[in-house]
Design a protein around this motif. Structure first.
Motif, mmCIF file in Angstrom:
data_model
loop_
_atom_site.group_PDB
_atom_site.id
_atom_site.type_symbol
_atom_site.label_atom_id
_atom_site.label_comp_id
_atom_site.label_asym_id
_atom_site.label_seq_id
_atom_site.Cartn_x
_atom_site.Cartn_y
_atom_site.Cartn_z
ATOM 1 N N PRO A 122 0.804 -1.236 0.000
ATOM 2 C CA PRO A 122 0.000 0.000 0.000
ATOM 3 C C PRO A 122 0.832 1.280 0.000
ATOM 4 N N ASP A 123 2.092 1.197 0.420
ATOM 5 C CA ASP A 123 2.935 2.396 0.454
ATOM 6 C C ASP A 123 3.733 2.608 -0.831
ATOM 7 N N ALA A 124 3.659 1.659 -1.734
ATOM 8 C CA ALA A 124 4.429 1.765 -2.981
ATOM 9 C C ALA A 124 3.820 2.840 -3.886
ATOM 10 N N GLN A 125 4.644 3.741 -4.373
ATOM 11 C CA GLN A 125 4.182 4.820 -5.248
ATOM 12 C C GLN A 125 4.945 4.882 -6.565
ATOM 13 N N ASN A 126 6.216 4.519 -6.541
ATOM 14 C CA ASN A 126 7.055 4.625 -7.739
ATOM 15 C C ASN A 126 7.358 3.220 -8.254
ATOM 16 N N ILE A 127 6.811 2.888 -9.407
ATOM 17 C CA ILE A 127 6.861 1.516 -9.898
ATOM 18 C C ILE A 127 7.764 1.414 -11.129
ATOM 19 N N ALA A 128 8.608 0.392 -11.153
ATOM 20 C CA ALA A 128 9.386 0.069 -12.345
ATOM 21 C C ALA A 128 8.604 -0.977 -13.152
ATOM 22 N N ILE A 129 8.324 -0.680 -14.401
ATOM 23 C CA ILE A 129 7.686 -1.654 -15.298
ATOM 24 C C ILE A 129 8.801 -2.247 -16.151
ATOM 25 N N MET A 130 9.168 -3.477 -15.827
ATOM 26 C CA MET A 130 10.347 -4.123 -16.414
ATOM 27 C C MET A 130 9.917 -5.144 -17.468
ATOM 28 N N TYR A 131 10.515 -5.050 -18.655
ATOM 29 C CA TYR A 131 10.156 -5.986 -19.716
ATOM 30 C C TYR A 131 11.244 -6.008 -20.784
ATOM 31 N N CYS A 132 11.119 -6.977 -21.706
ATOM 32 C CA CYS A 132 12.066 -7.092 -22.813
ATOM 33 C C CYS A 132 11.548 -6.266 -23.988
ATOM 34 N N SER A 133 12.329 -5.317 -24.442
ATOM 35 C CA SER A 133 11.900 -4.392 -25.488
ATOM 36 C C SER A 133 11.831 -5.033 -26.866
ATOM 37 N N SER A 134 12.359 -6.245 -27.009
ATOM 38 C CA SER A 134 12.335 -6.903 -28.314
ATOM 39 C C SER A 134 11.152 -7.855 -28.472
ATOM 40 N N GLU A 135 10.278 -7.939 -27.471
ATOM 41 C CA GLU A 135 9.109 -8.816 -27.540
ATOM 42 C C GLU A 135 7.825 -8.006 -27.692
ATOM 43 N N ASP A 136 7.130 -8.185 -28.809
ATOM 44 C CA ASP A 136 5.850 -7.498 -29.018
ATOM 45 C C ASP A 136 4.870 -7.836 -27.903
ATOM 46 N N ASN A 137 4.899 -9.091 -27.487
ATOM 47 C CA ASN A 137 4.056 -9.579 -26.403
ATOM 48 C C ASN A 137 4.221 -8.721 -25.144
ATOM 49 N N SER A 138 5.455 -8.394 -24.821
ATOM 50 C CA SER A 138 5.767 -7.648 -23.604
ATOM 51 C C SER A 138 5.460 -6.162 -23.739
ATOM 52 N N PRO A 155 10.246 -5.616 -3.919
ATOM 53 C CA PRO A 155 9.297 -6.681 -4.292
ATOM 54 C C PRO A 155 8.889 -6.640 -5.760
ATOM 55 N N CYS A 156 8.657 -7.838 -6.329
ATOM 56 C CA CYS A 156 8.242 -7.958 -7.730
ATOM 57 C C CYS A 156 6.862 -8.593 -7.827
ATOM 58 N N ILE A 157 5.932 -7.879 -8.427
ATOM 59 C CA ILE A 157 4.642 -8.456 -8.817
ATOM 60 C C ILE A 157 4.790 -8.887 -10.268
ATOM 61 N N ASP A 159 9.880 1.583 -5.565
ATOM 62 C CA ASP A 159 9.241 0.919 -4.425
ATOM 63 C C ASP A 159 8.825 -0.514 -4.752
ATOM 64 N N ALA A 160 8.615 -0.783 -6.014
ATOM 65 C CA ALA A 160 8.201 -2.120 -6.443
ATOM 66 C C ALA A 160 8.465 -2.254 -7.942
ATOM 67 N N VAL A 161 8.455 -3.510 -8.395
ATOM 68 C CA VAL A 161 8.668 -3.804 -9.810
ATOM 69 C C VAL A 161 7.465 -4.593 -10.319
ATOM 70 N N TYR A 162 6.997 -4.236 -11.513
ATOM 71 C CA TYR A 162 5.972 -5.045 -12.167
ATOM 72 C C TYR A 162 6.589 -5.650 -13.430
ATOM 73 N N ILE A 163 6.485 -6.988 -13.573
ATOM 74 C CA ILE A 163 7.027 -7.692 -14.740
ATOM 75 C C ILE A 163 5.901 -8.515 -15.364
ATOM 76 N N PRO A 164 5.537 -8.247 -16.615
ATOM 77 C CA PRO A 164 4.466 -9.010 -17.266
ATOM 78 C C PRO A 164 4.948 -10.402 -17.681
ATOM 79 N N THR A 165 4.127 -11.116 -18.438
ATOM 80 C CA THR A 165 4.516 -12.448 -18.905
ATOM 81 C C THR A 165 5.495 -12.300 -20.063
ATOM 82 N N ASP A 166 6.693 -11.950 -19.710
ATOM 83 C CA ASP A 166 7.785 -11.701 -20.638
ATOM 84 C C ASP A 166 8.661 -12.952 -20.685
#
Length: 371
Positions: A204-220, A288-290, A261-268
């Motif tokens: 609940p305190d996380a405000q600044n999120i890193a969205i991490m993914y592979c830039s060479s994947e259209d899926n990501s 933490p990584c979601i 504060d946290a990292v979000y990684i899709p199905t990459d």
């Protein structure tokens, strides 16, 4: 059908020859020759009628084709999988299980040529060419780069894809509702907004999120855009953090420490394969990584609300059965999606302990847990 009609015509012609021969030999044989001609004509007519009746019977039996098609028939299915990680492996296992459930059993009436590209695009192209040249009855492509490789090699062989987030934006189909090409399959579009909501529930305190993914994947890229929209809607700030290949994962992960504060990684696919490397750095440094799917949780991610990839593979296998056994037209077969109830809430309790995060009881009660 054509062979039977030709046989009938031959019989009729032969009868006429005999009739002419009989007439020329003596007048006493005219009655006999005429009788032979009549009998031959009758036989020919009966043969033709029988052939036409058989054709009608075949048409009437079409409704039972699915149940009988596996008897005496065999099929060859080629499989090209981008890389090895739990989600893609599970999708393949579900696909094979569905075929077996439908009566196509490997080693009996089914040959499967399974090939893994080990996350190398040049391998994808080589494998795709091989499977097309082998004349497979159907090809399964697991993950977007694998699907794009094989779709570029043939417009004739039916291609089913799975673990592809958006086949339309990946250039595989004209539309997800009506492909219009020799490609269809299933999407692994995850509930990205719900995953960002889960991030807020657990952090609940996380405000600044890193969205991490592979830039060479259209899926990501597609999922990252959805994550940005979800963060904006939730009032969270975010930055994109990308890698272009697996060799960059550790360095890029280390660069995030102390910034977010946290990292979000899709199905990459690249990061799913390298999730243990990511988690080794992030968990040890309180980041933490979601993540997008449960296999990534098993490899150190904190939590996900994601698809069951085995069920996704089963759905793809059912599509394959309809193509191989029922003659379904792949050009009009919509891309398939799992229902909401097929999503699974998964929490890694070991990662939570290392991060010093207490998982709320209501979430634990609903979740599947891994250690």
């Amino acid at each position: 059908m054509k062979k039977i009609k030709k046989l009938a015509a031959c019989l009729l012609a032969l009868a006429m020859v005999f009739a002419l021969a009989g007439c020329s030999s003596s007048s006493d044989g005219e009655t006999t020759a005429a009788a032979e001609t009549t009998a031959a004509e009758t036989a020919a007519e009966e043969t033709t009628a029988g052939a036409e009746g058989a054709e009608e019977t075949t048409g009437a039996a079409d409704d039972g084709e699915t149940a009988a098609a596996a008897d005496g028939e065999s099929f060859k299915v080629g499989v090209i999988q981008l890389t090895e990680h739990p989600a893609l492996d599970s999708a393949y296992e579900g696909f094979v299980a569905a075929l077996e459930e439908g009566g196509l059993v490997e080693g009996e009436n089914l040959e499967i040529d399974y090939q893994n590209a080990q996350n190398d695009i040049s391998n994808c192209d080589t494998i795709a060419t091989k499977l097309v040249n082998e004349g497979c009855d159907l090809i399964l492509a697991i993950a977007t780069p694998a699907a794009q490789s094989v779709a570029g090699k043939t417009t004739e062989i039916p291609i089913l894809v799975t673990a592809v987030t958006d086949p339309a934006s990946s250039g595989l189909v004209n539309s997800n509702e009506e492909p219009g090409t020799n490609v269809s399959g299933t999407s692994d579009l995850t509930p990205v907004a719900e995953q960002i909501d889960l991030l807020q529930q657990l952090l609940p305190d996380a405000q600044n999120i890193a969205i991490m993914y592979c830039s060479s994947e259209d899926n990501s890229i597609f999922q990252a855009e959805l994550a940005m929209e979800a963060c904006e809607a939730a009032g969270l700030s975010y930055e994109e953090v990308t890698v272009s290949e697996s060799s960059q994962i550790q360095q890029v992960t280390e660069s995030m420490i102390g910034k977010y504060d946290a990292v979000y990684i899709p199905t990459d696919n690249v990061l799913a394969e390298g999730m243990a490397t990511v988690a080794q750095v992030t968990n040890a440094n309180g980041l933490p990584c979601i993540v997008g799917e449960e296999g990534m949780v098993s490899n150190g991610g904190l939590a996900t609300y994601g698809l069951n990839y085995y069920n996704l593979g089963v759905l793809t296998g059912e599509q394959a059965l309809s193509i191989l056994l029922e003659g379904a037209d792949i050009t009009t077969m919509p891309i398939g999606y799992l229902a909401a109830e097929d999503c699974v809430l998964t929490v890694n309790t070991t990662a939570a302990a290392e991060l010093g995060i207490e998982i709320p009881e209501d979430i634990l009660a609903e979740a599947e847990t891994v250690e």
